[in-house]
Structure formats: structure tokens, C-alpha cells
Enzyme design. Structure first.
Site, PDB file in Angstrom:
ATOM      1  CG  MET A  11      74.021  60.463   0.398  1.00 55.34           C
ATOM      2  SD  MET A  11      72.410  61.027  -0.147  1.00 55.34           S
ATOM      3  CE  MET A  11      71.759  61.752   1.347  1.00 55.34           C
ATOM      4  CE  LYS A  15      73.698  63.487  -5.580  1.00 53.60           C
ATOM      5  NZ  LYS A  15      74.274  63.652  -4.206  1.00 53.60           N
ATOM      6  CG  ASP A  84      68.150  67.232  -7.881  1.00 53.18           C
ATOM      7  OD1 ASP A  84      69.370  66.974  -8.019  1.00 53.18           O
ATOM      8  OD2 ASP A  84      67.651  67.496  -6.773  1.00 53.18           O
ATOM      9  CD  GLU A  85      68.005  63.466  -5.007  1.00 50.88           C
ATOM     10  OE1 GLU A  85      68.450  62.303  -5.146  1.00 50.88           O
ATOM     11  OE2 GLU A  85      68.457  64.268  -4.166  1.00 50.88           O
ATOM     12  CB  CYS A 142      85.773  59.660   3.531  1.00 47.60           C
ATOM     13  SG  CYS A 142      85.659  58.625   5.019  1.00 47.60           S
ATOM     14  CB  CYS A 179      86.688  56.328   1.569  1.00 46.13           C
ATOM     15  SG  CYS A 179      87.467  55.715   3.074  1.00 46.13           S
TER      16      CYS A 179
END
Length: 202
Positions: A11, A15, A84-85, A142, A179
């Protein structure tokens, strides 16, 4: 020869922005893009694809019962398919995209998540790992600075959720890219806090 591409990331790894920029690049060269998204993803409207940085475009919506070969054949022209997705597509629909690459020589670029909030593969992503010609990770980090690989689901009170349905639509208020080490440590810390609170109430 055309290829099936899988570009995945946690997330917040941009993307969708990458998908929309890729669409623009193809169209700038006069090519016709078939932009598709699964009906499962309705966060920004049933037919809208929108990135966190503000890019957006209208897309064809694909239900779980749609046959992508049939939908493709009904179009007048398609030079490239961008999805997408893609983690929300069924394995059968990923097979259909593979057929379009092989039989129609149409490049297909799929953007999506690899795993869910429990670090388990989505069915669509799993099939893409099996079938894609090219697999690329779109990286993000992260809070600790390490590469983020876990899509941690967060409760309204800010705690990491480890149980529930695989699909729960949400944005930055519901998910944090972490992470694996930080994810495990946070779960352990929150469990210890709950246990201590329970003991104090006895």
C-alpha cells in the site's frame, strides 16, 4: 512478442499512479489503452481509478463473472491492456489475460498488491506469479526506513488487526505499509499491552 507483466507493491507504493502514467505514455504515442479495474474496488467510484497524488481516469469495470476474452473481442480496437487492483481478479480472469497475450499478441500490464493484511497471497496475485512473463516490485518504505512488504490493517483506534475477511477496502486510514519486522514487533507490543490491561482490571 507481447508479454504479461505483474507490477506489485505494498500500500502506498504508487501502483495506481504508475498505471495511469503508463496509460498516458501509450496514448501519447497514439495507442489505444483498455484500462480495467475489478468491481470489488469501488473506493473512488465504481468506474474511477484514482491515485493518492491526484491522477485519475475512467476505467471499464470487470465483475467476477466477466470473461475478459469476450469483453476484449467486443471492443473495436485495443493496443494494450492496463489493469489496476489486479489482485481482485479471479484466477480464471488472469488465465484469460494470459490468453490475450498469447493469442492476440496484446501486452497486458497488471498493477496490484501481492499479499493481504495477513501476508497471504490474493488469488489473482498468486496466479500472476505463476503466469507472468515479467514480475517487478514497486518499492515503498516502512517508517523505520526498511522496505515495506506488509499491508498492515489498522483498526479505528490505531491497533493492528490480524483477523477478518481478506477483502476490506480502505486507504491510509485503514492500512499502513510496514516491513515484516516492525509489523511483528507492533503486534507483539499491542498484545502485551492488552494482556497488562486485562491483569490490571482483575
Amino acid at each position: 512478442m507481447a508479454k504479461l507483466y505483474f507490477k506489485y507493491g505494498a500500500m502506498g507504493s504508487s501502483k495506481t499512479a504508475n498505471a495511469l502514467i503508463t496509460k498516458f505514455n501509450y496514448e501519447e504515442r497514439g495507442m489505444t489503452v483498455w484500462l480495467i479495474k475489478p468491481a470489488t474496488d469501488s473506493r473512488d467510484g465504481i468506474s474511477v481509478i484514482r491515485s493518492r497524488i491526484g491522477l485519475e481516469a475512467e476505467a471499464d469495470v470487470i465483475s467476477k463473472t466477466d470473461n475478459l476474452v469476450d469483453r476484449f473481442s467486443a471492443r473495436l480496437r485495443t493496443d494494450v491492456i492496463i489493469a489496476d487492483e489486479c489482485q481482485f481478479f479471479t484466477p480464471a480472469q488472469i488465465d484469460q489475460l494470459r490468453r490475450l497475450v498469447d493469442e492476440r499478441n496484446i501486452p497486458v500490464l497488471c498493477f496490484g498488491l501481492r499479499t493481504d493484511f495477513q501476508t497471504k497471497l490474493f488469488p489473482g496475485s498468486s496466479r500472476l506469479f505463476e503466469l507472468a512473463d515479467s514480475i517487478t516490485e514497486i518499492k515503498t518504505i516502512c517508517d523505520c526506513g526498511s522496505k515495506a512488504t506488509v499491508n498492515a490493517r489498522i483498526s479505528p483506534d490505531g491497533k493492528v488487526i490480524t483477523e477478518g475477511e481478506q477483502v476490506f477496502l480502505g486507504g491510509n486510514d485503514s492500512y499502513i505499509a510496514m516491513c515484516h519486522s516492525c509489523w511483528r514487533k507492533r503486534i507483539a507490543r499491542e498484545r502485551a499491552q492488552r494482556a497488562q490491561l486485562s491483569l490490571s482490571e482483575i
